[in-house]
Every structure is written in structure tokens, then in C-alpha cells.
Design a protein around this motif. Structure first.
Motif, short mmCIF file in Angstrom:
data_model
loop_
_atom_site.label_atom_id
_atom_site.label_comp_id
_atom_site.label_asym_id
_atom_site.label_seq_id
_atom_site.Cartn_x
_atom_site.Cartn_y
_atom_site.Cartn_z
N ALA A 219 9.22 59.72 5.19
CA ALA A 219 9.74 60.61 4.56
C ALA A 219 9.59 61.90 4.55
CB ALA A 219 10.03 59.90 3.26
N ARG A 220 8.39 61.94 4.52
CA ARG A 220 7.11 62.71 4.69
C ARG A 220 7.90 63.77 5.87
NH1 ARG A 220 3.24 61.27 0.17
NH2 ARG A 220 3.06 60.00 1.95
N GLU A 221 8.00 62.69 7.39
CA GLU A 221 8.00 63.41 8.23
C GLU A 221 9.47 63.94 8.60
OE1 GLU A 221 7.01 60.17 11.16
OE2 GLU A 221 4.84 60.72 11.02
N GLU A 222 10.33 63.52 7.57
CA GLU A 222 12.31 63.95 7.51
C GLU A 222 11.80 64.77 7.07
OE1 GLU A 222 13.54 62.65 10.46
OE2 GLU A 222 13.07 60.90 10.50
N PHE A 223 11.24 65.32 6.22
CA PHE A 223 11.39 66.05 5.63
C PHE A 223 11.01 67.40 5.56
CE2 PHE A 223 9.96 69.11 1.14
CZ PHE A 223 11.70 69.74 1.10
N LYS A 224 9.64 67.26 6.57
CA LYS A 224 9.07 68.20 7.10
C LYS A 224 10.16 69.40 8.04
CE LYS A 224 4.29 68.83 6.76
NZ LYS A 224 3.31 68.13 6.73
N LYS A 225 10.82 68.28 9.25
CA LYS A 225 11.35 68.21 9.96
C LYS A 225 12.77 69.21 9.34
CE LYS A 225 12.63 65.23 13.68
NZ LYS A 225 12.93 63.74 13.72
N LEU A 226 13.58 68.93 8.08
CA LEU A 226 13.74 69.40 7.59
C LEU A 226 13.56 70.85 6.64
CD1 LEU A 226 16.97 68.88 6.52
CD2 LEU A 226 15.94 68.55 4.28
N GLU A 227 12.81 71.19 6.28
CA GLU A 227 11.82 72.12 6.33
C GLU A 227 11.92 73.14 7.12
OE1 GLU A 227 9.92 72.97 2.32
OE2 GLU A 227 8.62 72.07 3.35
N SER A 228 11.22 72.91 8.87
CA SER A 228 11.76 73.40 10.25
C SER A 228 12.55 73.38 10.26
CB SER A 228 10.40 72.96 10.69
OG SER A 228 10.47 71.72 11.26
N ASP B 293 14.35 71.35 11.80
CA ASP B 293 15.62 70.53 12.86
C ASP B 293 17.17 69.98 12.62
OD1 ASP B 293 15.06 68.29 14.24
OD2 ASP B 293 16.20 67.74 13.35
N SER B 294 17.63 70.60 13.53
CA SER B 294 19.75 70.80 13.91
C SER B 294 19.78 69.23 13.65
CB SER B 294 19.54 70.83 15.15
OG SER B 294 19.75 69.67 16.52
N GLU B 295 19.26 67.63 13.52
CA GLU B 295 19.50 66.07 12.92
C GLU B 295 19.90 66.44 11.57
OE1 GLU B 295 17.79 63.16 15.20
OE2 GLU B 295 19.13 61.85 14.13
N ASN B 296 18.68 66.56 11.73
CA ASN B 296 18.59 66.60 10.02
C ASN B 296 18.56 67.54 9.04
OD1 ASN B 296 16.50 64.94 10.15
ND2 ASN B 296 14.84 65.09 9.12
N MET B 297 19.38 68.96 10.00
CA MET B 297 19.62 69.59 8.61
C MET B 297 21.40 69.27 8.90
SD MET B 297 18.60 72.82 7.73
CE MET B 297 19.83 73.42 7.54
N GLU B 298 21.86 68.65 9.50
CA GLU B 298 22.34 68.25 10.02
C GLU B 298 23.54 67.09 8.73
OE1 GLU B 298 24.86 66.90 13.71
OE2 GLU B 298 26.20 65.84 12.29
#
Ligand code: ARG
Length: 574
Positions: A209-218, A220-225
């Protein structure tokens, strides 16, 4: 400005030993109306003037001579009581209201000042809670009241749309895509709870979950979507509710829109305010007997308080606000104390203009009404139930209460009554008090309820309608012989009407819509008493009828405006 209060203030300014005292703040409406219409409380003056309060009161009273609108001035138990001369006050009040119509009470005291109101602010990927509804209702009323006083209001819906919980949801989504073919916010919140549950025995999930949030904070287009889908769906659900209760916002920027956060955190660090505690970045507030304000977790993820600090700075830069108010439950008291303190320590003198407008819980038969833990109460269902219940009540009412001849739209009426009932239930008590959610009280037509006020307004409307049919001029019957309005209830009504403008000012000053709601209850109860004992239309006494019609017309303006300011739609018929 209230003409009577104004005269009392002038009299006091010119003829008393109160130089330098803010008289306006000690001149109040006595709780017991038999004592007077205004009372000067001498208790706080006692210290400054080095005399006992009753002596001060007697001294002041002995120097003042009743004149103009003031009929009598008496000292009693530390108060100077002032009573109005109804013969002089009544025509002034009625003339003013008939001339101003719905503008009566509107003022320009706030001109040129901006008030930010942060309200509703629900969290995405969760159904909106009953506490968020209370914030919505209080914030909306304050928005309207402040606007009426000339302030420029900016209503911000600060959505809870950022934070590590979205890392969890994204992680869950990626592993269970098939379960997400169709979903709503209740589903998302269940998934979130279940994820946390699983993480207790599988701590690696938290890492994911932490990794996914990190990606969201940076970004990341998939996570943003994925996040965007959750967000859009939530907003759509919220807007259903806002539409039902008739509320809007100037700005929907939530936590995710706080873009200056890293800059602001760096600034706090540069000012030497930060410490590392167990890996987390905090501002130590021990010196202020307050728990530390948490800015960043040990994994670097930014926290709620840090976002609020950055958002407040952004709001000040953008709006140069006079006040920035946060309509949020009292359970977040500590959070506001912490981040207001950090703003102050950063050297922002406007930190003092940030206000936490806190409110109490909504309890269902004594228990906290919650969307967490187990039973989920869906707000939209509650609102629809209020409408349905109102419809039933309206349809089953005894004949004499309903106007079956007129083309009344039951659907629309049920909506105004049901929603108005829920709104009023949130506004009738001091906001810091807990609210009891009890259908019977909420929908009662003769208790202290929304339907009771609605009913009073329709009574005023139908009285005017009848008068119009009987050939009276109901829009502008002036001049009328107001001296004929000499019954106790009539005098009380006129005095109350005279207090409407300052009621709005006091509601705003204290961020307290209940001051207005209680005023409307009082107005209703005096009017209903009046109506029980006196006939408004009586063809054998046209002068009296005309005078009473002007009073009723004035009452209707004030009642309608008061209801609208609370967010309740006044009805002409029920
Ligand atoms: N989203 C928060 C919650 O539901 C409320 C936000 C209130 N506003 C603020 N600026 N903190 O608890």
C-alpha cells in the motif's frame, strides 16, 4: 441598525460615566422579557469603576431620562433595564419592513471582507456521514448569513481525497480487479476495512500500500487513473445529496489539490520548528501543553495536518481572508489547535483569524450515528426517508390543516418539509451540543421543529391570501393606524421584528445559526399565540384589519428570509 438599541446607546454615551466602555457589548436582551427590552449588565463594569454593580446601575439609571423610543429606565439587581414605547416603536418597525421587504436585515457591515468557509468536506471512497451532513448544513447557513451581511464568502469543499488509505485501495484494486466491475462508495469503504483487517496478519500488504501511495504521489499514470475513478464516483454520490438539500460550493479543491505541501514543510523545517520523532517529522508543541503536530510519516508520506497548514497558507495567499472558518466536528479539536499553533509559530499573524467552528455528534437514540463499524447508515436513504415520512404526514393530516382546494404539489411540499426538518434538527441547538436524531421530534408539527416553522409560514401566507380575496391591499397597506396594535402579542411581535437585524449579526459573530433558529421559533410561538386570540380580518373594523395585515405581512418577510438563511425553503401552502 436597530433603532431602539441605537437610541439607548446614544443616551448612554452622552449621559453616563461609561466613557471608554464598549457599551454595545454589555447591552443585551434580557432573558426575562418582563424586565425590559434591553438591559445594561453592570457586572463587568464593577471592577473598572470600583463600585458594586447594583450601585453603578442605580447611578446610571438616575442620570438618564426616558425620551424618544424609550419609555422607561429602571435599575434592578445590577442591571439597568430599558423599555420601549410601543406606540412609537411599532410604526417605525412596520414601515421599515414593508419598505425593505426581503432586504430587511441585509447590511453592508462585511463589505470588502472575505470569509472562507470550509464545510462538508467528506472523504472520498466512503459514503458521506451524518457528521458531514451536519457540517454541510451549518456551513451553508453561515455562508448565507455572512453573505447577507455583506461579506464575500468562499465556500470550500475540502474533500478528503489524499492520503495513504488510497494506497491501500489501489493495492486492493490491483489484486482484485474482478470484484471491482461495478461499485459504489459503500463498497470501497468495505474493501478498505477488509484490507486493514487482512493486513493485521499479512503486514506485507501495508508495504504494498505504501508503494502504491508513493507512486500516486509521484503522479504515476495508472494509479492516478484508478484514484480518479474512485474520486469521480464519490463526488457524484455527494452531489446527489447536495442537490437534495440544495447546497453548493464555490470550490471543490480537496486535500489532493494542496500542491505547495513540500515547499511548506521545508519552510517549517527552515524556521527550526521541526523534530524527528520515531522517524516521523513533527512540530513539538510541549511548551503549549499540546501533543506534537505530525507532518510526515517515517516513510515520507505527508499527513493531514501538514496538508491543512499548506492549504491555509494557500488560502491566505489567494484570498487575503478576514476569517477562515472550518466547520468540523469537535472530535477534531486537537488537530485544529495543533495546526493553528504551527501557523502562529511560523510567524503568520493571520493565524488568529483561523477559527474551528466545532459541533457535536449526531446520536441515534443516544448512540453515535456512524458510517464506520458494522452498520452503515446511508445518508441519501435518511434524506429520502424524511421526504417519504413527510409525505405520509401531509396526506394523513386532518382536513382543516391542508389546503385541498389549491393545486398543491405534494411531492415538492414533502421535499421542502422533510429536508427542512432534517436541516432544522441540525441547527436548532447550540452547535457544540450533540444532536439527537429522533424521527418523531424531527417531523413533529407542533414541537420545536422545521415543520412547525414551515407551518407558521404557510399560516401567514394563507392569511394574506384571504385578506387579498377580501379586497385588502396586502402588499402595501401603509399608512396604517399602528396605534391600534396594542395587544401584548402585537407589541411583542413588533419588538421581535425589530431585533431581526441584530439576530443575524449575532449569529454571524458567534458562528451560531441556532441564534437565528431560536429567534424564528420565538417569533412563531408569539405569532401563533396572537393568532389564537385575535382575528386578523374583521370587516367591521377595517382600520384594525389593515394594521394587522401590515404586521402579518412584515412577519412573513422576516419568517421567509430567516428560513431561507437557514437553508430551508419556505412554503406558501402545505
Ligand atoms: N475530511 C475531513 C474528515 O472527514 C474533514 C476535513 C475538514 N477540513 C479541514 N480543512 N481539515 O474528517
Amino acid at each position: 441598525m436597530n433603532v431602539l438599541k441605537n437610541e439607548i446607546l446614544n443616551l448612554l454615551k452622552e449621559n453616563s460615566s461609561l466613557a471608554g466602555v464598549n457599551i454595545g457589548s454589555v447591552l443585551e436582551r434580557p432573558p426575562d422579557r418582563t424586565k425590559g427590552d434591553y438591559a445594561l449588565a453592570c457586572f463587568s463594569l464593577g471592577k473598572a469603576l470600583k463600585q458594586p454593580p447594583n450601585k453603578i446601575a442605580e447611578e446610571i439609571a438616575s442620570r438618564l431620562k426616558p425620551s424618544g423610543l424609550i419609555a422607561s429606565i429602571r435599575a434592578e439587581g445590577g442591571y439597568v433595564n430599558f423599555r420601549a414605547d410601543p406606540v412609537k416603536l411599532l410604526p417605525l418597525v412596520i414601515k421599515q419592513i414593508i419598505a425593505d421587504k426581503e432586504k430587511y436585515g441585509t447590511s453592508s457591515v462585511g463589505e470588502g471582507k472575505t470569509i472562507i468557509i470550509d464545510y462538508s468536506s467528506p472523504n472520498i471512497a466512503k459514503p458521506m456521514g451524518i457528521g458531514h451532513l451536519r457540517s454541510t448544513v451549518i456551513g451553508n447557513a453561515l455562508y448565507k448569513i455572512f453573505s447577507e451581511l455583506g461579506y464575500k464568502c468562499i465556500g470550500i469543499n475540502y474533500l478528503g481525497d489524499w492520503g495513504t488509505q488510497f494506497g491501500m485501495l489501489i493495492a486492493d484494486y490491483k489484486e482484485n480487479k474482478e470484484k471491482y466491475s461495478e461499485f459504489n462508495s459503500a463498497f470501497l469503504s468495505e474493501r478498505y476495512v477488509a484490507f486493514n483487517e487482512r493486513a493485521k496478519t499479512q503486514p506485507e500488504l501495508l508495504e504494498k500500500a505504501r508503494e502504491e501511495f508513493k507512486k500516486l504521489e509521484s503522479m504515476d499514470s495508472e494509479n492516478m487513473e484508478i484514484w480518479n475513478r474512485f474520486r469521480a464516483l464519490s463526488i457524484k454520490e455527494f452531489q446527489h445529496i447536495y442537490k437534495l438539500i440544495g447546497v453548493g460550493f464555490d470550490d471543490y479543491s480537496g486535500e489532493s489539490a494542496v500542491t505547495n505541501i513540500h515547499e511548506v514543510i521545508a519552510l517549517i523545517e527552515n524556521k527550526g520548528l521541526c523534530e524527528i520523532s520515531e522517524g516521523a517529522l513533527i512540530v513539538n508543541l510541549e511548551g503549549y501543553k499540546t501533543l506534537p503536530c505530525l507532518l510526515k510519516k517515517s516513510d515520507g508520506a505527508t499527513l493531514y495536518a501538514a496538508r491543512d497548514i499548506a492549504a491555509a497558507i494557500g488560502r491566505h495567499d489567494k484570498y487575503k481572508f478576514h476569517k477562515s472558518i472550518y466547520v468540523v466536528g469537535a472530535d477534531q479539536k486537537l488537530h485544529f489547535r495543533q495546526f493553528f499553533k504551527v501557523l502562529e509559530l511560523m510567524g503568520y499573524d493571520w493565524a488568529k483569524d483561523c477559527v474551528h467552528v466545532e459541533f457535536g455528534l449526531v446520536r441515534l437514540s443516544g448512540e453515535k450515528m456512524s458510517t464506520r463499524q458494522g452498520k452503515t447508515i446511508m445518508l441519501e436513504e435518511v434524506l429520502n426517508e424524511a421526504i417519504n415520512k413527510s409525505k405520509q404526514i401531509i396526506e394523513e393530516r386532518p382536513k382543516e390543516l391542508s389546503d385541498k382546494t389549491a393545486s398543491v404539489n405534494t411531492e415538492e411540499i414533502a421535499k421542502a418539509v422533510g429536508i427542512g426538518a432534517i436541516i432544522f434538527n441540525d441547527l436548532k441547538n447550540k452547535r457544540t451540543r450533540d444532536v439527537d436524531f429522533n424521527w418523531e421530534h424531527i417531523l413533529s408539527f407542533d414541537g420545536e421543529s422545521g415543520p412547525y416553522l414551515q407551518y407558521t409560514h404557510t399560516r401567514l401566507a394563507s392569511l394574506l391570501e384571504k385578506a387579498k380575496h377580501a379586497g385588502y391591499n396586502t402588499e402595501n397597506s401603509l399608512p396604517v393606524k399602528t396605534e391600534l396594535l396594542a395587544a401584548d402579542e402585537e407589541i411583542s411581535l413588533a419588538k421581535l421584528l425589530n431585533e431581526f437585524p441584530e439576530t443575524l449579526e449575532k449569529s454571524a459573530e458567534n458562528y451560531e445559526p441556532s441564534i437565528l433558529s431560536n429567534y424564528l421559533l420565538e417569533l412563531s410561538s408569539v405569532f401563533n399565540r396572537f393568532y389564537r386570540f385575535h382575528k386578523v380580518i374583521n370587516d367591521s373594523d377595517k382600520d384594525l384589519s389593515n394594521a394587522r395585515i401590515a404586521l402579518v405581512r412584515s412577519l412573513k418577510y422576516v419568517m421567509a428570509k430567516g428560513l431561507r438563511l437557514l437553508g430551508i425553503n419556505p412554503l406558501e401552502k402545505m
